[in-house]
Design a protein around this motif. Structure first.
Motif, PDB file in Angstrom:
ATOM      1  N   UNK A 171      32.610  59.042   3.091  1.00 15.91           N
ATOM      2  CA  UNK A 171      31.304  58.385   3.159  1.00 15.91           C
ATOM      3  C   UNK A 171      31.043  57.885   4.572  1.00 15.91           C
ATOM      4  N   UNK A 172      30.067  58.464   5.285  1.00 15.57           N
ATOM      5  CA  UNK A 172      29.762  57.984   6.633  1.00 15.57           C
ATOM      6  C   UNK A 172      29.313  56.521   6.607  1.00 15.57           C
ATOM      7  N   UNK A 173      29.762  55.746   7.551  1.00 21.16           N
ATOM      8  CA  UNK A 173      29.399  54.339   7.656  1.00 21.16           C
ATOM      9  C   UNK A 173      29.569  53.914   9.100  1.00 21.16           C
ATOM     10  N   UNK A 174      28.851  52.882   9.482  1.00 19.84           N
ATOM     11  CA  UNK A 174      29.003  52.327  10.825  1.00 19.84           C
ATOM     12  C   UNK A 174      30.199  51.390  10.846  1.00 19.84           C
ATOM     13  N   UNK A 175      31.081  51.600  11.810  1.00 13.76           N
ATOM     14  CA  UNK A 175      32.253  50.759  11.968  1.00 13.76           C
ATOM     15  C   UNK A 175      32.303  50.215  13.383  1.00 13.76           C
ATOM     16  N   UNK A 176      32.723  48.967  13.497  1.00 11.20           N
ATOM     17  CA  UNK A 176      33.091  48.421  14.800  1.00 11.20           C
ATOM     18  C   UNK A 176      34.459  47.775  14.634  1.00 11.20           C
ATOM     19  N   UNK A 177      35.206  47.730  15.718  1.00  8.01           N
ATOM     20  CA  UNK A 177      36.551  47.195  15.597  1.00  8.01           C
ATOM     21  C   UNK A 177      37.072  46.636  16.900  1.00  8.01           C
TER      22      UNK A 177
ATOM     23  N   UNK B 247      44.694  43.348  26.711  1.00  7.14           N
ATOM     24  CA  UNK B 247      45.331  44.480  26.067  1.00  7.14           C
ATOM     25  C   UNK B 247      44.569  45.089  24.913  1.00  7.14           C
ATOM     26  N   UNK B 248      43.479  44.461  24.478  1.00 10.74           N
ATOM     27  CA  UNK B 248      42.738  44.948  23.317  1.00 10.74           C
ATOM     28  C   UNK B 248      41.624  45.906  23.734  1.00 10.74           C
ATOM     29  N   UNK B 249      41.101  46.619  22.747  1.00 10.24           N
ATOM     30  CA  UNK B 249      40.004  47.570  22.931  1.00 10.24           C
ATOM     31  C   UNK B 249      38.937  47.268  21.890  1.00 10.24           C
ATOM     32  N   UNK B 250      37.670  47.292  22.307  1.00 11.42           N
ATOM     33  CA  UNK B 250      36.548  47.168  21.384  1.00 11.42           C
ATOM     34  C   UNK B 250      35.962  48.560  21.174  1.00 11.42           C
ATOM     35  N   UNK B 251      35.771  48.952  19.928  1.00  7.79           N
ATOM     36  CA  UNK B 251      35.274  50.304  19.672  1.00  7.79           C
ATOM     37  C   UNK B 251      34.179  50.294  18.605  1.00  7.79           C
ATOM     38  N   UNK B 252      33.380  51.334  18.633  1.00 13.88           N
ATOM     39  CA  UNK B 252      32.340  51.559  17.625  1.00 13.88           C
ATOM     40  C   UNK B 252      32.430  53.010  17.178  1.00 13.88           C
ATOM     41  N   UNK B 253      32.052  53.245  15.925  1.00 13.83           N
ATOM     42  CA  UNK B 253      32.148  54.608  15.419  1.00 13.83           C
ATOM     43  C   UNK B 253      31.239  54.794  14.211  1.00 13.83           C
ATOM     44  N   UNK B 254      30.571  55.925  14.172  1.00  9.00           N
ATOM     45  CA  UNK B 254      29.863  56.375  12.979  1.00  9.00           C
ATOM     46  C   UNK B 254      30.424  57.760  12.672  1.00  9.00           C
ATOM     47  N   UNK B 255      31.519  57.823  11.896  1.00  6.36           N
ATOM     48  CA  UNK B 255      32.175  59.117  11.670  1.00  6.36           C
ATOM     49  C   UNK B 255      31.322  60.043  10.824  1.00  6.36           C
ATOM     50  N   UNK B 256      31.457  61.315  11.085  1.00  6.87           N
ATOM     51  CA  UNK B 256      30.798  62.314  10.267  1.00  6.87           C
ATOM     52  C   UNK B 256      31.479  62.406   8.911  1.00  6.87           C
TER      53      UNK B 256
ATOM     54  N   UNK C  46      29.674  59.834  17.926  1.00  5.07           N
ATOM     55  CA  UNK C  46      29.323  58.437  17.770  1.00  5.07           C
ATOM     56  C   UNK C  46      30.437  57.470  18.087  1.00  5.07           C
ATOM     57  N   UNK C  47      31.611  57.955  18.490  1.00 10.54           N
ATOM     58  CA  UNK C  47      32.720  57.065  18.815  1.00 10.54           C
ATOM     59  C   UNK C  47      32.656  56.662  20.280  1.00 10.54           C
ATOM     60  N   UNK C  48      32.849  55.353  20.532  1.00 11.10           N
ATOM     61  CA  UNK C  48      32.916  54.853  21.912  1.00 11.10           C
ATOM     62  C   UNK C  48      33.842  53.654  21.925  1.00 11.10           C
ATOM     63  N   UNK C  49      34.493  53.417  23.052  1.00  7.30           N
ATOM     64  CA  UNK C  49      35.348  52.253  23.178  1.00  7.30           C
ATOM     65  C   UNK C  49      35.255  51.705  24.594  1.00  7.30           C
ATOM     66  N   UNK C  50      35.664  50.455  24.732  1.00  6.64           N
ATOM     67  CA  UNK C  50      35.702  49.793  26.036  1.00  6.64           C
ATOM     68  C   UNK C  50      36.825  48.765  26.024  1.00  6.64           C
ATOM     69  N   UNK C  51      37.351  48.393  27.184  1.00  9.98           N
ATOM     70  CA  UNK C  51      38.352  47.326  27.222  1.00  9.98           C
ATOM     71  C   UNK C  51      37.748  46.008  26.748  1.00  9.98           C
ATOM     72  N   UNK C  52      38.525  45.241  26.031  1.00 13.58           N
ATOM     73  CA  UNK C  52      38.091  43.935  25.565  1.00 13.58           C
ATOM     74  C   UNK C  52      38.412  42.864  26.601  1.00 13.58           C
TER      75      UNK C  52
END
Length: 241
Positions: A69-75, A24-33, A14-20
């Protein structure tokens, strides 16, 4: 640049990232197990949203346990040294911490921003807009920060880096604490950790990886990696997938 690459171990797919659009920044999303492995130091700071919360991840000097605790994260992961100008607080005040954004910015502003992100069809894009808005409003980061990162990431000694930048060693240390959260020696270790992992995962033998990274030998590499990551290098290399 190695320091921008996230090191989140043992995550599901569930982890993915892209250039912002922010330089120099990165936008990412993650739903860790559940039971996800720690996040490693990378020289960066992140603006985070998760289930209606806005937080800031300060610069780490050790592996961070994300919890069970699994949760949806964006950063939005900022280029090393650039976040303090946006957040309005020296990096060393947030070292090894996760804090609510409302502890740094006016609560009413944070509530408004949080409401926009909560309602957005794409929270990651909405969080990126917050970062872009703040960057447009804030003073630019110290222009020397990128040069400090480049020199240390290239393996330059701290004293040589200070000389190249026209700074005293103490001046470099003060500026590094404000920009990165810790002194240049720690930043150099963190950036070297990222180079080691990238090299080893590319199939470079560990003895050669140690030599390229400036370690005395493979045992020295192993001790330093374990000190930062909290686990042996072999476990780190086997943690993907």
């Amino acid at each position: 640049m190695a320091g921008v690459a996230v090191e989140v171990l043992g995550q599901a797919s569930g982890y993915a990232e892209r250039p912002s659009r922010l330089a120099g920044a990165v936008v990412w999303t993650n739903v860790p197990a559940a039971g996800a492995r720690p996040v490693l130091p990378d020289g960066c700071m992140d603006l985070l949203w998760s289930e209606g919360r806005l937080l800031v991840a300060g610069p780490d000097t050790r592996a961070h346990d994300p919890g069970d605790t699994p949760a949806r994260w964006v950063g939005v992961r900022f280029f090393p040294g650039t976040a303090p100008a946006l957040l309005g607080v020296p990096a060393h005040e947030l070292r090894d911490r996760r804090v609510e954004l409302a502890d740094l910015w006016p609560a009413a502003v944070v509530r408004r921003l949080r409401g926009r992100i909560d309602a957005a069809p794409d929270p990651a894009a909405a969080l990126e807009e917050v970062a872009l808005w703040r960057a447009a409003e804030a003073d630019p980061p110290d222009p020397l920060t990128a040069r400090i990162v480049a020199a240390l990431d290239a393996g330059r000694p701290v004293a040589a880096t200070a000389d190249e930048l026209g700074l005293g060693v103490r001046q470099l240390h003060r500026r590094s604490r404000d920009a990165f959260g810790y002194g240049p020696k720690t930043l150099a270790r963190v950036l070297r950790l990222q180079r080691v992992l990238a090299s080893a995962r590319a199939g470079v033998p560990l003895a050669e990886t140690a030599l390229r990274a400036g370690f005395a030998d493979q045992a020295h590499l192993a001790r330093d990696v374990r000190g930062l990551a909290g686990m042996p290098l072999g476990r780190l290399l086997g943690a993907r997938g």
